[in-house]
Design a protein around this motif. Structure first.
Motif, PDB file in Angstrom:
ATOM      1  N   GLN A 225       1.064  -1.522  -0.302  1.00  0.00           N
ATOM      2  CA  GLN A 225       0.011   0.463   0.513  1.00  0.00           C
ATOM      3  C   GLN A 225       0.344   1.452  -0.141  1.00  0.00           C
ATOM      4  N   GLN A 226       0.471   2.840  -0.346  1.00  0.00           N
ATOM      5  CA  GLN A 226       1.054   3.594  -0.501  1.00  0.00           C
ATOM      6  C   GLN A 226       0.646   4.503   0.418  1.00  0.00           C
TER       7      GLN A 226
ATOM      8  N   LEU B  79       5.112   1.838   1.143  1.00  0.00           N
ATOM      9  CA  LEU B  79       5.326   2.563   0.648  1.00  0.00           C
ATOM     10  C   LEU B  79       5.164   4.133   1.097  1.00  0.00           C
TER      11      LEU B  79
ATOM     12  N   ALA C 262       5.065   7.131  -0.178  1.00  0.00           N
ATOM     13  CA  ALA C 262       4.926   7.715  -1.480  1.00  0.00           C
ATOM     14  C   ALA C 262       5.177   9.232  -1.016  1.00  0.00           C
TER      15      ALA C 262
ATOM     16  N   GLU D  57      -3.925   6.862  -3.434  1.00  0.00           N
ATOM     17  CA  GLU D  57      -3.734   5.985  -4.197  1.00  0.00           C
ATOM     18  C   GLU D  57      -3.343   7.079  -5.602  1.00  0.00           C
ATOM     19  N   ASP D  58      -2.855   6.489  -6.408  1.00  0.00           N
ATOM     20  CA  ASP D  58      -2.266   7.176  -6.774  1.00  0.00           C
ATOM     21  C   ASP D  58      -3.434   8.785  -7.995  1.00  0.00           C
TER      22      ASP D  58
ATOM     23  N   LEU E  34      -2.829  10.935  -4.814  1.00  0.00           N
ATOM     24  CA  LEU E  34      -0.992  11.863  -5.181  1.00  0.00           C
ATOM     25  C   LEU E  34      -1.072  12.537  -6.654  1.00  0.00           C
TER      26      LEU E  34
END
Lengths: 333, 333
Positions: free
Chosen positions: A253-254, A287, A289, A313-314, A317
């Motif tokens: 998981q980020q 991670l 991020a 999630e992306d 970010l």
């Protein structure tokens, strides 16, 4: 009481005047200093309004600007702002898209923002929705809160929802996204010393020379337990353990990590805590991020820090990385 | 001693590791943690290298990045880095334009940077020039300095010369500009509490409950006098008086104002001091063209602040406003 102040009753007003003057390119001060608002508003964008007791600077006024808040209502130190402040702020910054209140979960704040929302609706000032933050895993009920307290994770909600608002999302979508980010965000703090509210003139609480308050609130409220001072690694392990057990992220998981100083903590110690927290994340195969380290949600001059983890999630970010232009958080412009 | 640390001997290394990890987009850590350097270097640009004892964070590592420093050499807390650190840093960041050392005026730093410059020249590593900062008006001679101390004004030199370096100016021009900016910059500080060096384990000095150290240095060195705690306006008046009497600016002059916290000072108090300082500037018909408020040049967790004034012209302001991308100062990118 050792503070750089003049008369106790003027601390907030003189500080706000200094803030508004120093950041005149970003903010203006509302009438009677009821709120700090963004200098340039964006027509039709949902307006984000937050606020709360002062003493947590840069939260919230330091986060007024592009990509975060449209207005912040400052109360006296550790005291909720009054509903008329929220109404005045909503009126000043609504440009047709409605207003989202972001409120830390303390009884006074929740009640006063709710009254402000009702008054704003009744007066036809603005359509208002509300996100309440309650990211503090330390305790389930506290001196000023029913349920968990809203602490440093609030700034992550303000930032991500603020970035989403710039993209033109509507009020319902932002309310939903704000609640979602809050639900994925957990914090816990530790105090090594107390703070002193200017009007009180003496420390909010006392700690022995070898004691710390584990799970402390941002007003110096009691946490989980008062214990002997421990090493940074042990402190980080307890706080990260409580946060991660509650969030229960899957390996891979980020996350977004916020290492937040309470006002009296040197940057050296915050970066050392960041190092400790990152090792714990890596050990759990998570991670980091993005990593933010600094004194962002403070308790006057209290020594100590909080750790905050948000599961991201992306798409989150991508919002995080969008331009932001406030007194305390700024990049991309 | 209440600090968020593990073993005392690892404070610096663990803190640097956390810093490098948190800002991996901007910096990398040199071998044996001898220096922090900019991740991407610009071919042919003069490289700016600073450094000094740790404990003043974000100075200097927090100012490594586009528009400021190319490398920073951290010594142990309040202890000069060693010449081999400066040589290694110069070697790492010189891309053909030569290297400018920016050094605060303390005997240890001045000697070690001079030895580093000599070694770098002898080894054919880089052509080195040096700017020494000595902006502290409080005292003419101090515990660790012959002549005035280099304090918070150092970051203004680093920023303006850093912006000028990005524009391609050569080493001689940057050395000259750096000395010029330093000559137009003055600071003075006040301490309400001491700080504690981790390796010492006890406060550097002691102050009574109602005392402050007027003109304190950034290592807790004695200032002009120890006096009764005064109101913010009176403190600001004494500090600004000393600064402005020394700079002797003409009415209508533009200035850059830095209100710098020493590490343990809440943002509310810094903005209140900013307000006080701005009123004094206005009273002398000086224009605060830019105003920076925050804890940038600290003394661990010392409570107190310094005020810095730089006399600036439009050309300096244009440089100030250029993009900067460091851990602690960031705008325009």
């Amino acid at each position: 009481m050792k503070k750089l102040i003049n008369a106790v009753e003027n601390v907030l007003s003189e500080s706000l005047d200094g803030f508004a003057a120093a950041h005149a390119d970003i903010v203006t001060l509302g009438d009677e200093r009821k709120f700090v608002q963004r200098r340039s508003l964006k027509k039709g964008k949902v307006a984000l309004v937050s606020g709360g007791g002062s003493g947590h600077e840069p939260l919230h006024a330091g986060f007024v600007g592009h990509g975060m808040l449209d207005a912040a209502c400052p109360g006296q130190v550790f005291t909720s702002p009054t509903p008329d402040q929220m109404v005045a702020a909503a009126q000043a910054v609504d440009t047709g898209g409605g207003v989202l209140f972001i409120v830390k979960n303390y009884e006074g704040d929740v009640m006063n923002f709710a009254m402000g929302a009702e008054m704003a609706a009744d007066m036809g000032v603005a359509k208002v929705a509300t996100v309440i933050t309650d990211d503090d895993v330390a305790v389930e009920k506290s001196t000023y809160s029913i349920g968990r307290r809203g602490v440093a994770g609030t700034m992550i909600v303000e930032r991500l929802v603020g970035a989403a608002a710039e993209q033109g999302r509507d009020l319902a979508a932002l309310e939903s996204y704000g609640k979602d980010v809050n639900a994925r965000t957990r914090s816990m703090g530790v105090a090594l010393t107390s703070c002193t509210v200017p009007a009180a003139g003496k420390p909010t609480f006392t700690l022995g020379e070898d004691e710390m308050e584990m799970g402390v609130g941002i007003h110096g409220e009691p946490g989980r337990r008062r214990v002997k001072l421990a090493e940074a690694d042990a402190i980080a392990a307890e706080m990260m353990g409580a946060i991660l057990d509650d969030l229960a992220p899957k390996a891979g998981q980020q996350v977004l990590l916020l290492v937040n100083g309470f006002g009296g903590t040197p940057a050296m110690e915050l970066y050392l805590m960041c190092n400790a927290a990152r090792r714990i994340l890596a050990g759990r195969k998570l991670l980091a991020a993005r990593c933010l380290v600094g004194s962002y949600v403070t308790s006057l001059e209290m020594a100590g820090c909080s750790l905050t983890v948000s599961l991201v999630e992306d798409a989150d970010l991508a919002l995080w990385d969008q331009p932001v232009h406030t007194a305390a958080l700024r990049w991309g412009m």
